[in-house]
Motif scaffolding. Structure first.
Motif, PDB file in Angstrom:
ATOM      1  N   GLY A  21      -4.269   1.422  -2.144  1.00  0.00           N
ATOM      2  CA  GLY A  21      -2.948   2.330  -2.328  1.00  0.00           C
ATOM      3  C   GLY A  21      -3.054   3.061  -3.606  1.00  0.00           C
ATOM      4  O   GLY A  21      -2.534   4.365  -3.583  1.00  0.00           O
TER       5      GLY A  21
ATOM      6  N   GLN B 276       1.155   4.021  -3.184  1.00  0.00           N
ATOM      7  CA  GLN B 276       0.902   5.304  -2.906  1.00  0.00           C
ATOM      8  C   GLN B 276       1.871   6.243  -3.279  1.00  0.00           C
ATOM      9  O   GLN B 276       1.619   7.195  -4.025  1.00  0.00           O
ATOM     10  CB  GLN B 276       0.661   5.383  -1.472  1.00  0.00           C
ATOM     11  CG  GLN B 276       0.013   6.964  -1.022  1.00  0.00           C
ATOM     12  CD  GLN B 276       1.119   7.725  -0.684  1.00  0.00           C
ATOM     13  OE1 GLN B 276       2.174   7.590  -0.251  1.00  0.00           O
ATOM     14  NE2 GLN B 276       1.142   9.215  -0.897  1.00  0.00           N
TER      15      GLN B 276
ATOM     16  N   GLY C 198       0.706  -1.268  -0.094  1.00  0.00           N
ATOM     17  CA  GLY C 198       0.007   0.027  -0.092  1.00  0.00           C
ATOM     18  C   GLY C 198       0.927   1.406  -0.033  1.00  0.00           C
ATOM     19  O   GLY C 198       0.522   2.339  -0.861  1.00  0.00           O
TER      20      GLY C 198
END
Length: 425
Positions: A115, A63, A59
Motif C-alpha cells: 500500500g 494508498q 492496502g
C-alpha cells in the motif's frame, strides 16, 4: 531535468502517458482483481471472510491516505526516484506475502508495505502527466486511465490461472514480479521544470496556501461527495440484481457491459475535454449529474432492457467524469502546485470512498432493499455537482490551464501567504 516555459503538450509527455497507463493497471488492476485470492486465503488460514477482506481494505486506505507523502517527496526530489522506490516497495510487499504464515503477515506485507508503494507511484505519476499537458490534458489523462479497465479484464482470469497452476503462494510471487515493472515505469518519468515553479515555494508553503484557497477546498468537498456514491454499483449492484431474481451469470454480464462502457467513456470524455471550449469543470458537472441520475433510477427499473440501458449510461458517465476530474485541478491551483494539490485531494476524497459502501449496506439492512441506497448514492453525486457550479470562471467561455493570479503575478517564494496564495474565491 527538462526546462520549459509552458507544458509541451506532447513530446516526452506521451511516454509519461504510457508510464501512467501501465501504473494504473499495476496498481488498481491488481487491487480490483485481488478477489481471486480471497477464497484461497480464507481456506488457507481458516479465518472469517471479514478478517481476510481487511487485507485489500488496508492496502487501499494506505494508498489513498499516503498520497500526500508521495506528492511532498515528488515536489522535493522529483517523481522519478519516488515512483521507482514505490515500485520496489509494492513488489517487496507481494514477495513477502507469498511467505506469510498468518493474516497479520498479510496485513503488514500487502496492506502496509505494498500500500505504501502504491501511494508513492500513482499520484506522483498523474501529477507529472498534468505538468506535461495543457491543451491535451484531458485526452492524455483519459488514455492513461484506460489501463484500469483493461487490466481488470486481463488480470482476473490471469490470476485465477496462476492460482490454479502454482497455488496462491506461487501466484503472489509472480504478481510481485509483475509489480516490479513499476520501477521501469518510474524510470520513464522525466522531471519537467516550468516557469511558474519558483513562485509556488516548497511543500509546506504549498500546503498552507492550498488550505487557505477557497475554490480548492470547495472542489475537494465536491469530489468527496462524488466519491461517496461513485462506487456503490461496484459493491451492491450485483446483490440488487439478485434481489430482482437475476441469475449470477446474467448479473455478471451486466457488470461487464458497464465496464466496457466505462472504457469508452474515459477516452471520449478525454477528447471532449480538450475539444469543447470553456472550463473543464462544466464537463465534469455534466458527467457527474448524469451519473447521479442514472444511479437514482436503478431501483425504479425492472425490465432487463431498461437495466441494461442504465448500466451502459452509468458505465459511460462514471468513466467519463474520471479524466476531467484530474484535469480540473491544474486549472484551479496551477501546474506548480499539482503534486501537493492532487495528493491532498486524494487523501480527503478517500473518506467518501470508505464510507459510501458501508452506508449503502446499512440502508439496505434498515429498509430491506437497495432502493434508498441507490437514491442516496445518486443524491451524493448531485450534491457534488452543485458545488462544482461555485468554482471560479465556471460560466466563462474560455479555459485556461493555470489560475489567473499565477499567470499575471510573479511572486517571490518568501512573501506572505496572503500574497502567495491563489486567493480568488
Amino acid at each position: 531535468m527538462a526546462h520549459r516555459a509552458e507544458p509541451p503538450d506532447g513530446g516526452w509527455g506521451w511516454m509519461v502517458v504510457l508510464s501512467a497507463f501501465f501504473q494504473s493497471a499495476l496498481v488498481f488492476g491488481v487491487l480490483r482483481s485481488f478477489g481471486v485470492f480471497f477464497v484461497e486465503l480464507v481456506a488457507a488460514f481458516e479465518e472469517q471472510a471479514a478478517r481476510v477482506s481487511w487485507i485489500a481494505s488496508i492496502g487501499i486506505a494506505v494508498q489513498q491516505f499516503g498520497s500526500p507523502v508521495g506528492s511532498a517527496l515528488s515536489t522535493k526530489y522529483g517523481p522519478r526516484p519516488v515512483v521507482m522506490a514505490g515500485g520496489f516497495l509494492a513488489a517487496s510487499g507481494m514477495l513477502l506475502a507469498s511467505l506469510a504464515t498468518s493474516l497479520t503477515h498479510l496485513y503488514l506485507s500487502i496492506g502496509l508495505l505494498s500500500g505504501s508503494g502504491w501511494a508513492l507511484t500513482f499520484t506522483p505519476t498523474m501529477a507529472c502527466l498534468s505538468r506535461y499537458f495543457s491543451r491535451r490534458r484531458s485526452l492524455a489523462t483519459g488514455l492513461a486511465l484506460t489501463g484500469v479497465g483493461l487490466s481488470s479484464f486481463a488480470f482476473a482470469p490471469l490470476f485465477q490461472w496462476l492460482v490454479s497452476r502454482y497455488a496462491w503462494r506461487g501466484a503472489l510471487l509472480l504478481v510481485s514480479a509483475l509489480s516490479l515493472h513499476l520501477v521501469a515505469c518510474g524510470a520513464l518519468l522525466r522531471p519537467l521544470s516550468l516557469r511558474e515553479d519558483p513562485v509556488t515555494g516548497g511543500p509546506g508553503a504549498q500546503l498552507t496556501s492550498l488550505l487557505h484557497h477557497g475554490p480548492f477546498l470547495r472542489y475537494t468537498a465536491a469530489l468527496t461527495l462524488i466519491n461517496t456514491g461513485y462506487f456503490i454499483p461496484y459493491v451492491h449492484l450485483m446483490a440488487h440484481l439478485q434481489d430482482l431474481d437475476w441469475d449470477p451469470l446474467s448479473a455478471a454480464f451486466l457488470l461487464s457491459v458497464a465496464a466496457i462502457s466505462d472504457l469508452v467513456g474515459r477516452v471520449a470524455s478525454g477528447w471532449l475535454g480538450d475539444a469543447v471550449p470553456g472550463p473543464v469543470a462544466r464537463l465534469l458537472m455534466l458527467w457527474t449529474t448524469l451519473t447521479g441520475v442514472s444511479l437514482a433510477l436503478f431501483p425504479v427499473a425492472r425490465a432487463p432492457t431498461v437495466l441494461m440501458a442504465l448500466a451502459v449510461a452509468y458505465g459511460f458517465t462514471s468513466g467519463a467524469l474520471t479524466p476531467v476530474a484530474f484535469s480540473v485541478l491544474p486549472e484551479l491551483v496551477g501546474t506548480g502546485r499539482i503534486y501537493c494539490g492532487l495528493g491532498l485531494v486524494q487523501m480527503v476524497e478517500s473518506i467518501g470512498g470508505l464510507l459510501g459502501a458501508p452506508l449503502s449496506g446499512y440502508l439496505r439492512d434498515v429498509t430491506g432493499n437497495y432502493t434508498v441506497s441507490f437514491v442516496v448514492a445518486g443524491a451524493f453525486l448531485l450534491a457534488g455537482s452543485a458545488i462544482l457550479i461555485t468554482l471560479p470562471r465556471f460560466c466563462s467561455s474560455t479555459s485556461t490551464s493555470k489560475p489567473r493570479d499565477l499567470v499575471t503575478e510573479t511572486v517571490d517564494t518568501k512573501v506572505s501567504l496572503t500574497k502567495e496564495g491563489l486567493g480568488e474565491d
